[in-house]
Motif scaffolding. Structure first.
Motif, PDB file in Angstrom:
ATOM      1  N   ASN A 107      40.900  25.785  27.838  1.00  0.00           N
ATOM      2  CA  ASN A 107      41.611  27.011  28.236  1.00  0.00           C
ATOM      3  C   ASN A 107      41.033  27.632  29.504  1.00  0.00           C
ATOM      4  N   ARG A 108      40.798  26.768  30.501  1.00  0.00           N
ATOM      5  CA  ARG A 108      40.215  27.260  31.757  1.00  0.00           C
ATOM      6  C   ARG A 108      41.220  27.208  32.899  1.00  0.00           C
ATOM      7  N   ASP A 113      43.227  29.570  33.937  1.00  0.00           N
ATOM      8  CA  ASP A 113      43.107  30.778  34.762  1.00  0.00           C
ATOM      9  C   ASP A 113      41.888  30.705  35.681  1.00  0.00           C
ATOM     10  N   ASP A 114      40.795  30.144  35.155  1.00  0.00           N
ATOM     11  CA  ASP A 114      39.586  30.021  35.981  1.00  0.00           C
ATOM     12  C   ASP A 114      39.817  29.063  37.143  1.00  0.00           C
ATOM     13  N   LEU A 150      42.713  28.447  38.477  1.00  0.00           N
ATOM     14  CA  LEU A 150      43.611  29.132  39.410  1.00  0.00           C
ATOM     15  C   LEU A 150      42.831  30.079  40.317  1.00  0.00           C
ATOM     16  N   LYS A 151      41.862  30.793  39.731  1.00  0.00           N
ATOM     17  CA  LYS A 151      41.030  31.693  40.532  1.00  0.00           C
ATOM     18  C   LYS A 151      40.201  30.906  41.544  1.00  0.00           C
ATOM     19  N   ASP A 178      42.522  29.717  44.164  1.00  0.00           N
ATOM     20  CA  ASP A 178      42.968  30.856  44.970  1.00  0.00           C
ATOM     21  C   ASP A 178      41.874  31.304  45.937  1.00  0.00           C
TER      22      ASP A 178
END
Length: 579
Positions: free
Chosen positions: A209-210, A212-213, A215-216, A219
């Motif tokens: 579940n990483r 979002d990490d 994506l950061k 980004d």
């Protein structure tokens, strides 16, 4: 970029013709304002319609000829630049293919991809611009100045004031923008690295579940590159308005002072119109030169990165040997001997393996077992000379592998890596990768021995079924069996299985090892494994502990003499069950 220009030599005649057509095009463009001046001063002023039509047709013909020259020059320059880029890409890829694993570790895969694609494209574009503008810009500028002075020397003082202002403006903008181009290339490397890791490791990313990490992380790298790109584009964007401002102010000054000279009878209207055209040609040539001046440093930054790769000499080459040996020169091929072998990875504090001494003979199965980081895979990487050892010797039938031709050495080996690697294409093509001229029967037989035939037959198109990139549409165990089939079809003298049975169930593992015995009866077989069940029947088991040999022997003898081996066994199965 001068180092890369040698790749233009095969296209020297195309370059000569490109320069010639650009030269003719420039002369035609310089001649047109003079004809327009004659039409105004001789034709329009005197009302001579015949002269206007005659000179108009003449101008049209010259324009068409100049257009033809432009089309030919652009075609030739585009052809040369594209083929130049193609040659550099091929040269670079072939050179990268000769790298040892240490060079890949140093340069990084993401950086090598960027250099082979984006950097070469940058240099290709710069050479295209050079072929188009290197002759045209100075010729139009110098020719325009000469023609302007010829039209009216006094009015040319306006250009004497404007040109230095343009040059200084270009230099100031380039001075601020050029260093940023170099930063962009490095930040693109970082962006490619993050992107590549995120895509290839998507299963791990999702399982933890990483997303979002990641994506950061992406980004951050993306924003970093974007900020620099926006900054350089802002600087470069200032050039066009500044140039247009200077050009328009210069035009106003020319019209103003030219009008005064016409009113005093020192100049004709046609001459003023021609002068304005020459002034525009001079300004535009300076703008083209500015574009070239800006692109060359950007291409230079990319060419440095390309040359860095091309100048990198592989650590492992045949040249290192005083006398290389062909496979055909070596009798009784197959036996492997490690004599006091020590090796450490570059930058590592401690050696990966220390003072290894063992032999692996034809007709025998030699198994290597040990804890994580004990050096098992390192040994497998040393035999095909993916790395060169620090001390000692590795011998094949008494010949040091450092004195053997690398191609000949690797022809002897059927290697199945720890991480199975499959290529985009059919199942058949992937198995045939081990032997280019393998027949369909040989491929099928190899698949049967690798316990792969059954699941291949269940696939939609059988052996003609397509495998996705990296074999993503087959399971881990199926990938391992296809990798093993690829090694088997080669029928090598040495088989290296680097933990190649880990994804197989115990039943398939046992069946596969039984099938292997029939085809490896006269070959040297080395197996790296974590399972005791995989190595228990081996003729010789080598136990590694922190890079050193803790014991050598059969399963029974090691159970009596090797504490490390007993600990490995007890951690996996009950001793009485194995007795």
């Amino acid at each position: 970029m001068l180092k890369l220009s040698k790749y233009l030599l095969p296209y020297k005649w195309s370059i000569v013709f490109t320069i010639m057509f650009v030269f003719l095009q420039s002369l035609a463009n310089l001649y047109l304002p003079t004809l327009m001046s004659d039409i105004v001063d001789t034709g329009i002023v005197n009302g001579n319609i015949g002269y206007i039509l005659k000179m108009g047709i003449y101008m049209l013909l010259i324009t068409l000829v100049a257009g033809a020259f432009t089309i030919i020059a652009n075609y030739l320059s585009a052809q040369v630049a594209s083929r130049f880029g193609r040659d550099i890409r091929y040269r670079m890829f072939s050179h990268i293919e000769s790298f040892s694993l240490s060079e890949f570790d140093d340069l990084g895969t993401a950086s090598l991809i960027t250099r082979s694609t984006n950097d070469i494209s940058q240099v290709e574009q710069v050479f295209l611009m050079i072929l188009k503008l290197m002759i045209m810009a100075p010729l139009m500028c110098i020719g325009g100045i000469i023609m302007a002075f010829y039209s009216d020397a006094k009015l040319s003082l306006v250009l004497v004031m404007a040109i230095p202002v343009i040059v200084v403006t270009i230099l100031l903008i380039a001075r601020r923008g050029i260093p940023l181009f170099k930063q962009i290339q490095k930040k693109m490397d970082r962006l490619n690295l993050v992107l590549r890791e995120g895509l290839t490791g998507i299963r791990v990313v999702r399982s933890f579940n990483r997303v979002d990490d990641e994506l950061k992380r992406f980004d951050q790298a993306n924003q970093d590159m974007t900020i620099t790109s926006v900054k350089v584009q802002k600087i470069m964007a200032a050039m066009m308005p500044m140039m247009m401002l200077i050009m328009n102010v210069s035009t106003i000054a020319i019209v103003w002072f030219g009008g005064l000279r016409i009113s005093h009878g020192a100049m004709q209207v046609g001459d003023l119109m021609a002068f304005i055209q020459y002034a525009m040609q001079i300004m535009f040539s300076l703008m083209m030169g500015a574009m070239l001046f800006i692109m060359i440093p950007r291409g230079q930054a990319s060419s440095v990165r390309i040359n860095e790769v091309l100048a990198t000499k592989p650590d492992i080459t045949d040249v290192l040997a005083k006398k290389t040996q062909n496979v055909s020169d070596i009798p009784n091929r197959g036996a492997i001997e490690f004599k006091h072998v020590t090796f450490r990875y570059e930058g590592a504090e401690n050696p990966a393996v220390i003072d290894l001494n063992f032999t692996a003979n034809p007709g025998e199965t030699t198994a290597i077992i040990g804890g994580t980081g004990a050096g098992k895979s390192t040994i497998m990487n040393l035999i095909p000379r993916f790395y060169d050892i620090e001390d000692g010797e590795i011998l094949v039938d008494g010949y040091n592998i450092a004195t053997m031709k690398i191609e000949s050495l690797r022809q002897m080996i059927g290697y199945v890596p720890q991480k199975s690697v499959l290529f985009t294409g059919t199942v058949k093509d992937n198995i045939r990768y081990g032997k280019e001229d393998a027949t369909d029967d040989e491929i099928k037989q190899a698949a049967k021995m690798a316990e792969a035939d059954s699941f291949i037959q269940d696939m939609k198109d059988g052996y003609d079924s397509l495998l996705a990139q990296g074999g993503k549409n087959v399971s881990g165990g199926q990938k391992q069996r296809l990798s093993i089939a690829r090694a088997i079809v080669k029928r090598p003298l040495i088989y290296l299985f680097d933990d190649s049975f880990s994804a197989l169930d115990y039943k398939t593992d046992a069946k596969l090892r039984k099938a292997l015995k029939s085809i490896t009866a006269t070959s040297t077989t080395i197996i790296v494994a974590q399972r005791i069940s995989t190595v228990i029947d081996a003729d010789k088991i080598i136990v590694l502990d922190e890079g050193t040999i803790a014991g050598i022997g059969t399963h029974e003898s090691l159970m009596d003499t090797c504490q490390v081996y007993r600990e490995i066994v007890s951690s996996q199965v009950d001793k009485e069950e194995l007795a």
